[in-house]
Design an enzyme around this catalytic site. Structure first.
Site, PDB file in Angstrom:
ATOM      1  N   ASP A 150       0.833  -1.198   0.000  1.00  0.00           N
ATOM      2  CA  ASP A 150       0.000   0.000   0.000  1.00  0.00           C
ATOM      3  C   ASP A 150       0.872   1.253   0.000  1.00  0.00           C
ATOM      4  O   ASP A 150       1.960   1.258   0.571  1.00  0.00           O
ATOM      5  CB  ASP A 150      -0.910  -0.028   1.250  1.00  0.00           C
ATOM      6  CG  ASP A 150      -2.079   0.918   1.110  1.00  0.00           C
ATOM      7  OD1 ASP A 150      -2.277   1.500   0.025  1.00  0.00           O
ATOM      8  OD2 ASP A 150      -2.816   1.096   2.104  1.00  0.00           O
ATOM      9  N   LEU A 177      10.790 -20.815  -5.357  1.00  0.00           N
ATOM     10  CA  LEU A 177       9.934 -19.797  -4.723  1.00  0.00           C
ATOM     11  C   LEU A 177       8.558 -19.865  -5.362  1.00  0.00           C
ATOM     12  O   LEU A 177       8.446 -19.841  -6.585  1.00  0.00           O
ATOM     13  CB  LEU A 177      10.522 -18.400  -4.941  1.00  0.00           C
ATOM     14  CG  LEU A 177       9.582 -17.220  -4.619  1.00  0.00           C
ATOM     15  CD1 LEU A 177       9.252 -17.178  -3.124  1.00  0.00           C
ATOM     16  CD2 LEU A 177      10.194 -15.897  -5.063  1.00  0.00           C
ATOM     17  N   HIS A 212       2.710   3.582  -9.029  1.00  0.00           N
ATOM     18  CA  HIS A 212       2.547   2.147  -9.322  1.00  0.00           C
ATOM     19  C   HIS A 212       3.772   1.591 -10.049  1.00  0.00           C
ATOM     20  O   HIS A 212       4.165   0.456  -9.838  1.00  0.00           O
ATOM     21  CB  HIS A 212       1.285   1.926 -10.157  1.00  0.00           C
ATOM     22  CG  HIS A 212       0.019   2.290  -9.430  1.00  0.00           C
ATOM     23  ND1 HIS A 212      -0.205   1.908  -8.119  1.00  0.00           N
ATOM     24  CD2 HIS A 212      -1.078   2.984  -9.810  1.00  0.00           C
ATOM     25  CE1 HIS A 212      -1.389   2.359  -7.738  1.00  0.00           C
ATOM     26  NE2 HIS A 212      -1.934   3.032  -8.741  1.00  0.00           N
TER      27      HIS A 212
HETATM   28  C1  FPP Z   1      -1.457   0.397  -3.451  1.00  0.00           C
HETATM   29  O1  FPP Z   1      -1.170   1.731  -3.682  1.00  0.00           O
HETATM   30  C2  FPP Z   1      -1.108  -0.503  -4.485  1.00  0.00           C
HETATM   31  C3  FPP Z   1      -1.981  -1.119  -5.359  1.00  0.00           C
HETATM   32  C4  FPP Z   1      -3.336  -0.680  -5.701  1.00  0.00           C
HETATM   33  C5  FPP Z   1      -1.584  -2.335  -5.991  1.00  0.00           C
HETATM   34  C6  FPP Z   1      -0.699  -2.188  -7.183  1.00  0.00           C
HETATM   35  C7  FPP Z   1       0.622  -2.644  -6.834  1.00  0.00           C
HETATM   36  C8  FPP Z   1       1.642  -2.544  -7.655  1.00  0.00           C
HETATM   37  C9  FPP Z   1       1.506  -1.968  -9.006  1.00  0.00           C
HETATM   38  C10 FPP Z   1       2.943  -3.040  -7.208  1.00  0.00           C
HETATM   39  C11 FPP Z   1       3.471  -4.053  -8.158  1.00  0.00           C
HETATM   40  C12 FPP Z   1       2.963  -5.383  -7.954  1.00  0.00           C
HETATM   41  C13 FPP Z   1       3.376  -6.431  -8.670  1.00  0.00           C
HETATM   42  C14 FPP Z   1       2.884  -7.773  -8.359  1.00  0.00           C
HETATM   43  C15 FPP Z   1       4.339  -6.295  -9.762  1.00  0.00           C
HETATM   44  P1  FPP Z   1      -2.346   2.782  -3.592  1.00  0.00           P
HETATM   45  O2  FPP Z   1      -2.603   3.268  -4.968  1.00  0.00           O
HETATM   46  O3  FPP Z   1      -3.534   2.180  -2.902  1.00  0.00           O
HETATM   47  O4  FPP Z   1      -1.682   3.867  -2.708  1.00  0.00           O
HETATM   48  P2  FPP Z   1      -2.419   5.012  -1.862  1.00  0.00           P
HETATM   49  O5  FPP Z   1      -3.165   4.330  -0.750  1.00  0.00           O
HETATM   50  O6  FPP Z   1      -1.286   5.830  -1.371  1.00  0.00           O
HETATM   51  O7  FPP Z   1      -3.306   5.748  -2.820  1.00  0.00           O
END
Ligand code: FPP
Length: 248
Positions: free
Chosen positions: A21, A133, A38
């Site tokens: 997060d 893994l 992201h």
């Molecule tokens: C949270 O940040 C993250 C997500 C919604 C998930 C997406 C995750 C990634 C892109 C990381 C990469 C993952 C992989 C498996 C390659 P948020 O947007 O909720 O953050 P905020 O709460 O600060 O708005």
């Protein structure tokens, strides 16, 4: 800061699951658009997967990449995330094959764009024999939906006479979840200072140790995973029983 060898010597958890997060806030703090967060979050995931597979030797790592609730984000962000996750899986496939990473996905696959489904199916097929893994990506995942789906499958199996209701226990129930081939997480980590599970592994995390950190996901470094595991190793996991030596 704890050394990797010390963490390994104390005994690793089998399965660590992470709610990644804070990508959006990471970007906002830098005056960037959310999608840049992201992108940086993907690099943090890449770094962690390499560390866990090559150096640490953890057997199971689950990363919460997209929840069923995330469809409520602006369409442009959803499209970006789908592209990003698909590209990540496609681009990493050769590395996963070479390094013994078995990719699996937990979530409602049918709800994903077809091209994402195809990329996932190919990656799962081509890494199926790997066992160094097990990388489990939670994608279009929601725990309540998963549990309800299991209940529906169980009811159907009982109706069809394929399952004896008397035989239904926790182990049997677990076999109807997306995670049927994966042990329950020993440790669940959430970054960015939020202290909730947000519909993530609610059944599987019944006895998990929880670790919360203020670090935003793009800044989560392998060293912090070591700190989280070290904290886990100091905990007394009793699973509802009493500690040894405390028997009256
Ligand atoms: C949270 O940040 C993250 C997500 C919604 C998930 C997406 C995750 C990634 C892109 C990381 C990469 C993952 C992989 C498996 C390659 P948020 O947007 O909720 O953050 P905020 O709460 O600060 O708005």
């Amino acid at each position: 800061m704890i050394e990797i060898e010390e963490v390994k010597a104390r005994g690793l958890p089998h399965h660590v699951a992470i709610i990644m997060d804070g990508n959006g806030r990471w970007a906002e703090q830098r005056g960037l658009v959310r999608t840049a967060g992201h992108q940086a979050g993907t690099q943090a995931a890449e770094r962690l997967i390499r560390f866990v597979g090559r150096q640490l030797g953890l057997k199971y790592l689950t990363l919460f990449a997209f929840s069923v609730e995330n469809w409520n984000r602006p369409p442009a962000e959803v499209d970006f995330l789908m592209d990003l996750l698909e590209r990540f899986i496609a681009e990493k496939l050769q590395e996963f094959i070479g390094e013994g990473v078995h990719l699996c996905v937990s979530g409602d696959m049918k709800g994903l764009p077809v091209r994402v489904q195809e990329t996932i199916a190919r990656a799962m097929g081509e890494t199926a024999k790997n066992d160094r893994l097990n990388l489990n990506i939670a994608l279009n995942y929601g725990s309540r939906q998963e549990i309800l789906g299991a209940c529906q499958m169980i009811a159907r199996a009982v109706q069809l006479g394929e399952l004896d209701l008397e035989m239904l226990d926790s182990d049997v129930f677990s076999k109807f979840l997306y995670t049927k081939d994966i042990p329950d997480p020993d440790l669940v980590i959430r970054t960015s200072g939020e202290m909730r599970l947000s519909n993530f592994l609610l059944w599987q995390a019944a006895y998990s140790e929880l670790y919360f950190t203020d670090t935003l996901w793009p800044d989560f470094a392998p060293e912090e995973l070591l700190d989280a595991i070290a904290s886990y190793q100091e905990r007394d996991r009793r699973f509802g029983a009493v500690a040894e030596g405390n028997v009256v």
